[in-house]
Design an enzyme around this catalytic site. Structure first.
Site, short mmCIF file in Angstrom:
data_model
loop_
_atom_site.label_atom_id
_atom_site.label_comp_id
_atom_site.label_asym_id
_atom_site.label_seq_id
_atom_site.Cartn_x
_atom_site.Cartn_y
_atom_site.Cartn_z
N GLY A 290 5.60 5.42 -14.36
CA GLY A 290 4.65 6.11 -13.38
C GLY A 290 3.36 6.75 -13.76
N GLY A 291 3.56 8.00 -14.13
CA GLY A 291 2.32 8.96 -14.32
C GLY A 291 1.53 8.44 -15.52
N SER B 132 9.68 8.99 -16.94
CA SER B 132 9.08 9.52 -18.11
C SER B 132 8.87 8.79 -19.23
CB SER B 132 9.90 10.78 -18.35
OG SER B 132 9.97 11.72 -17.19
N GLY C 269 9.39 11.75 -13.50
CA GLY C 269 8.31 12.86 -13.46
C GLY C 269 8.53 14.07 -14.03
N ASN D 240 3.47 2.03 -11.85
CA ASN D 240 3.70 2.41 -10.47
C ASN D 240 2.61 3.50 -10.11
OD1 ASN D 240 4.56 3.32 -7.78
ND2 ASN D 240 6.80 3.97 -8.77
#
Ligand code: PGA
Length: 252
Positions: A232-233, A211, A171, A11
Site C-alpha cells: 500500500g503506502g 506494512s 498501514g 495498491n
C-alpha cells in the site's frame, strides 16, 4: 525452487491524481528479472491513463474492486469488463478495507472474483484476520473460512492470486513475525492444493501484505510460500517501491 512467477503489486487505494502518473512512468523503464511481475492498482480514475502510460512496458495495471455484474443500475460501481476496457489485467477483490467499509461478505467477494475470471482478469483475493481474532488464537480458522468462501471454483494460477493481509498490519507499521507469515502461507497453500489439486493449487501465487517496506521486504520474501507482496503506502513513491521490487528480484 518454486516455478511460480513472483509478483510485486502496488495498491494505491484512494490516492493519486494525474500528477502521480509520474510514479508509474518512473517505473516503466524497469525490466523485471525473469520470473518477476510488477503490478500497479491505481484508483479507477487513473486506470486508463496509467495503462496507456505503461503500454509496452513490463508493468501491468489492475483495479481495486469490481462489481459482480457486467453492467446495470449500480450507481458508482465499476464492472470487470470496464476494467478490462481501461487496460487492467488484474483486480483486487475483498480487501479488508472494502470488507469493513462496504460490508462485503465472503459470498460477495467470491461473486466479484467470478466476474473477474469470466472476463479474463486475474483476481487478487484478499484475506486477513483482525487483531482480536489473532489474539483469540483463531487466525487459521478465520483464514480458512475466508478462503473457502471467497475463492471461486475452477481457480488456477492464471486466474487467482491470494493476498494474506492481517488487518492489524495494514498501514500500521506492525508486521507479523516471519514464522507467523509462514504459518498462514503454508496453510493457504495446503488448502488450495486440497481444493484445486497439486498442480492448480500449487500454481496460485500467494502475496503477503501489510506494512511491507524496503527495510523488511527481503526477510518476508524469504519465507516459504511467499511469492511477493501487496504493497500500500510504500507503492506510492517510486523510491520506496523500487527497492521492494529489487528485494523480490533478489529473492529468486
Ligand atoms: P500498507 O497496505 O502497505 O500501507 O500497509 C497494504 C494493503 O492494504 O494492501
Amino acid at each position: 525452487m518454486s516455478t511460480r512467477r513472483r509478483l510485486a503489486a502496488g495498491n494505491w487505494k484512494m490516492n493519486g491524481t494525474g500528477a502521480d502518473l509520474a510514479v508509474a512512468t518512473a517505473l516503466a523503464g524497469r525490466h523485471p528479472a525473469p520470473g518477476c511481475d510488477i503490478l500497479l492498482c491505481p484508483p479507477a480514475t487513473l486506470l486508463s491513463r496509467m495503462s496507456q502510460a505503461l503500454e509496452g512496458s513490463a508493468i501491468a495495471t489492475g483495479g481495486q474492486d469490481c462489481h459482480a455484474a457486467d453492467s446495470g443500475a449500480h450507481t458508482g460501481d465499476i464492472s470487470a469488463p470496464m476494467l478490462r476496457d481501461a487496460g487492467a489485467a488484474y483486480v483486487i477483490v475483498g480487501h479488508s478495507e472494502r470488507r469493513a467499509d462496504h460490508g462485503e461478505s465472503d459470498a460477495a467477494v467470491r461473486a466479484k472474483a467470478e466476474a473477474a475470471m469470466r472476463h479474463g482478469l486475474c483476481a487478487v483475493v484478499c484475506l486477513g484476520e483482525t487483531l482480536a481474532q489473532r489474539e483469540a488464537g483463531r487466525t487459521l480458522e478465520v483464514i480458512g473460512t475466508q478462503l473457502a468462501g471467497s475463492v471461486p471454483d475452477g481457480a488456477d494460477g492464471d486466474s487467482l492470486v491470494v493476498a494474506y493481509e492481517p488487518v492489524w498490519a495494514i498501514g500500521t507499521g506492525k508486521v507479523p513475525t516471519l514464522e507467523q507469515i509462514g504459518e498462514v502461507h503454508d496453510f493457504i497453500r495446503a488448502r488450495l492444493e486440497e481444493r484445486f489439486g497439486a498442480a492448480a493449487g500449487g500454481a496460485v501465487r500467494l502475496l503477503y501484505g501489510g506494512s511491507v517496506k524496503p527495510g523488511n521486504a527481503a526477510g518476508i520474501f524469504a519465507v516459504s510460500n511467499v511469492d511477493g507482496a501487496l504493497v500500500g503506502g510504500a507503492s506510492l513513491k517510486a523510491e520506496d517501491f523500487s527497492p521492494i521490487i529489487e528485494a523480490l528480484e533478489a529473492a529468486g
